[in-house]
Design a protein around this motif. Structure first.
Motif, PDB file in Angstrom:
ATOM      1  N   HIS A 125       1.112  -1.147   0.015  1.00 40.37           N
ATOM      2  CA  HIS A 125       0.025  -0.109  -0.100  1.00 40.37           C
ATOM      3  C   HIS A 125       0.730   1.218   0.005  1.00 40.37           C
ATOM      4  O   HIS A 125       0.399   2.297  -0.372  1.00 40.37           O
ATOM      5  CB  HIS A 125      -0.970  -0.106   1.249  1.00 40.37           C
TER       6      HIS A 125
ATOM      7  N   ARG B 230      -7.668   1.966   2.501  1.00 37.71           N
ATOM      8  CA  ARG B 230      -9.235   2.479   2.836  1.00 37.71           C
ATOM      9  C   ARG B 230      -9.991   1.652   3.736  1.00 37.71           C
ATOM     10  O   ARG B 230     -10.502   2.055   4.542  1.00 37.71           O
ATOM     11  CB  ARG B 230      -9.990   2.522   1.403  1.00 37.71           C
ATOM     12  N   SER B 231      -9.702   0.240   3.737  1.00 41.13           N
ATOM     13  CA  SER B 231     -10.568  -0.666   4.864  1.00 41.13           C
ATOM     14  C   SER B 231     -10.191  -0.364   5.930  1.00 41.13           C
ATOM     15  O   SER B 231     -10.843  -0.419   6.978  1.00 41.13           O
ATOM     16  CB  SER B 231     -10.505  -1.953   4.175  1.00 41.13           C
TER      17      SER B 231
ATOM     18  N   TRP C 106      -8.727   2.278   7.411  1.00 41.53           N
ATOM     19  CA  TRP C 106      -9.196   3.575   7.693  1.00 41.53           C
ATOM     20  C   TRP C 106     -10.605   3.683   8.012  1.00 41.53           C
ATOM     21  O   TRP C 106     -11.331   4.266   9.040  1.00 41.53           O
ATOM     22  CB  TRP C 106      -8.923   4.636   6.596  1.00 41.53           C
ATOM     23  N   GLN C 107     -11.480   3.056   7.174  1.00 37.34           N
ATOM     24  CA  GLN C 107     -13.026   2.916   7.380  1.00 37.34           C
ATOM     25  C   GLN C 107     -13.335   1.949   8.934  1.00 37.34           C
ATOM     26  O   GLN C 107     -14.127   2.557   9.576  1.00 37.34           O
ATOM     27  CB  GLN C 107     -13.625   2.325   6.379  1.00 37.34           C
TER      28      GLN C 107
ATOM     29  N   PRO D  21      -4.209   9.972  -3.308  1.00 39.16           N
ATOM     30  CA  PRO D  21      -5.138   9.843  -2.028  1.00 39.16           C
ATOM     31  C   PRO D  21      -6.317  10.585  -2.060  1.00 39.16           C
ATOM     32  O   PRO D  21      -6.815  11.315  -2.885  1.00 39.16           O
ATOM     33  CB  PRO D  21      -4.154  10.735  -0.918  1.00 39.16           C
ATOM     34  N   ALA D  22      -7.456   9.932  -1.290  1.00 39.09           N
ATOM     35  CA  ALA D  22      -8.621  10.661  -1.230  1.00 39.09           C
ATOM     36  C   ALA D  22      -8.356  11.980  -0.953  1.00 39.09           C
ATOM     37  O   ALA D  22      -7.945  12.524   0.030  1.00 39.09           O
ATOM     38  CB  ALA D  22      -9.598   9.974  -0.140  1.00 39.09           C
TER      39      ALA D  22
ATOM     40  N   PRO E   3     -10.912  11.886   5.325  1.00 40.12           N
ATOM     41  CA  PRO E   3     -10.196  10.601   4.757  1.00 40.12           C
ATOM     42  C   PRO E   3      -8.588  11.196   4.750  1.00 40.12           C
ATOM     43  O   PRO E   3      -8.112  11.525   3.725  1.00 40.12           O
ATOM     44  CB  PRO E   3     -10.755  10.667   3.442  1.00 40.12           C
TER      45      PRO E   3
ATOM     46  N   TRP F  62      -2.409   9.631   3.758  1.00 41.29           N
ATOM     47  CA  TRP F  62      -3.399   9.225   2.571  1.00 41.29           C
ATOM     48  C   TRP F  62      -4.064   8.366   2.911  1.00 41.29           C
ATOM     49  O   TRP F  62      -3.757   7.295   3.615  1.00 41.29           O
ATOM     50  CB  TRP F  62      -2.269   9.016   1.401  1.00 41.29           C
ATOM     51  N   VAL F  63      -5.310   8.219   2.410  1.00 39.95           N
ATOM     52  CA  VAL F  63      -6.288   7.171   2.588  1.00 39.95           C
ATOM     53  C   VAL F  63      -6.357   6.523   0.952  1.00 39.95           C
ATOM     54  O   VAL F  63      -6.826   7.493   0.013  1.00 39.95           O
ATOM     55  CB  VAL F  63      -7.671   7.530   2.985  1.00 39.95           C
TER      56      VAL F  63
END
Length: 459
Positions: free
Chosen positions: A27, A78-79, A81-82, A184-185, A429, A456-457
């Motif tokens: 990642h 992302r997973s 971070w979520q 990143p988002a 994010p 970053w996400v």
């Protein structure tokens, strides 16, 4: 009291971007490749020049310094971070309920979850004011990754969390230079929208007059406060620029303030003697009359008192009937005689924190303290046990960081930012990664020489 054997400093720290064999974690690989292609030293120098041009400084007048932005971003999937965002939402819902409870029925005390003395001695209670529509507006907890790879909370930070504007500046300085695609988002637009949603949720007025309250040269983040004013299109004022006219609070241009986003270093309305301080003299009348709303509300700090921290997981269970998704690093209330005795027996193994401390000041890391420091700490605890908590140490993660032109591991924490709105909790994010620039140093606070990383996400 028992230690978590996986949480001590003897355990090996996880590196956020590198595998144990030195290879890049998938990642983080694209960002690391971009840093290496630019040349870490040249990239760091370029970012530092631009940060200086922005006036990106931290600290009160006379002690301020250029804030160090490291050009190596921290990357979160992302997973993951979520999952963190979901846990943070749950935690904030419980803390919101606790603040309301602390100013009202005190069910947490009656249920035996929080000792009465914790509330009776809490400096941040604000009795006698009408309950706000929402206590917590913005939160920025300090989160770390331990040796087991999991995130845990070290502190909740629901009074006046800082460094979001620095995080947005880091994004502007780093991501465009690296040019990683997909990137990143986006975060700036999300931050502006979340700030405005938070303020709208604080009042029933359809078009409130909003001001951002700073404290000028005393603030450690005046640059940030000015940026917040720009983002919510509101004037930034000092207490001395506001006037209490009858029951109203009035701006220099004569308009009555409906909503005040407080960004002052002072977080209370009264001193320890119970007498109004400067903010109390200005705001108590309008607050009691209900003509002004303050975000985050005075009284919110009851959830951010370090002596509350050891009980937060049980508060989630009490108020939500759920198991905590985002765990607290185990901590002990030294105002409890049994916990105090057990902690003093293990003082060389624990981290000691003053109840009302901030910025990393007054923290003792037992495994790294010399005998004299440990004895001073022991004496301080015995003199006033209720002013201290102890916490299990964490082998906090590291991240490649540019020091003297080379990529080297440095310890990091993570500060996600959350805004409480009528539509639920908005977690940005990204957030900010604070980094120690000194080898082996575990305290990452900017007030003690730390810097920050764009976060970053991705995915």
């Amino acid at each position: 009291m028992s230690a978590d054997p996986g949480a001590g400093l003897s355990a090996a720290s996880v590196d956020e971007a590198l595998l144990p064999d030195g290879g890049d974690r998938p990642h983080a690989a694209a960002a690391l490749a971009a840093v290496r292609a630019h040349g870490p030293g040249a990239l760091a120098a370029d970012v530092a020049r631009e940060a200086a041009a922005l006036g990106l400084r931290h600290g009160p007048a006379g002690e301020d310094h250029l804030f160090a932005v490291d050009p190596v971003p921290r990357v979160l999937g992302r997973s993951e971070w979520q999952e963190l965002a979901t846990g943070l939402d749950q935690r904030l819902r419980a803390l919101e309920a606790f603040v309301a409870d602390a100013h009202g029925p005190r069910e947490a005390v009656r249920a035996g979850v929080v000792p009465a003395v914790v509330l009776d001695t809490n400096r941040y209670l604000a009795p006698g004011l009408a309950p706000p529509r929402r206590w917590i507006g913005m939160a920025g907890p300090d989160v770390v990754r331990g040796a087991d790879g999991r995130f845990v909370v070290l502190e909740d930070n629901v009074r006046t969390p800082t460094l979001l504007a620095f995080a947005l500046a880091a994004r502007d300085l780093v991501a465009p230079r690296l040019g990683v695609q997909p990137g990143p988002a986006p975060v700036r637009e999300a931050a502006v929208a979340a700030m405005r949603q938070m303020l709208a949720a604080a009042t029933d007025l359809p078009d409130p007059v909003v001001a951002v309250l700073g404290d000028g040269p005393r603030s450690g983040v005046p640059w940030e406060i000015d940026r917040f004013g720009e983002m919510v299109d509101a004037p930034v004022v000092l207490p001395s620029q506001l006037t209490a006219r009858g029951d109203a609070l009035v701006l220099p241009d004569g308009r009555r303030v409906d909503l005040l986003w407080r960004r002052t270093s002072e977080e209370r309305l009264t001193g320890d003697d119970g007498r109004p301080n400067e903010l109390g003299e200005l705001l108590l009348g309008p607050l009691r009359a209900g003509t002004v709303t303050v975000v985050n509300a005075f009284g919110t700090g009851v959830a951010d008192d370090k002596r509350t921290f050891p009980y937060v997981e049980d508060l989630v269970r009490l108020f939500l009937g759920e198991e905590p998704l985002l765990r607290s690093q185990p901590a002990y209330d030294l105002g409890d005689p049994a916990q105090c005795r057990a902690a003093l027996d293990r003082l060389p193994e624990l981290v000691l924190k003053p109840r009302s401390g901030s910025g990393g000041h007054g923290v003792l890391i037992g495994p790294r303290a010399d005998p004299e420091a440990l004895e001073r700490a022991r004496a301080a605890v015995l003199a006033d046990p209720g002013e201290w908590i102890a916490q299990e140490p964490v082998a906090i993660s590291t991240h490649p960081t540019v020091v003297d032109g080379a990529l080297v591991p440095r310890h990091v924490d993570y500060r996600p930012y959350a805004f409480c709105t009528d539509d639920g909790t908005v977690v940005l994010p990204g957030g900010f990664t604070r980094v120690s620039l000194t080898e082996g140093e575990l305290v990452v606070n900017a007030s003690q020489g730390g810097g920050g990383k764009d976060t970053w996400v991705v995915g």
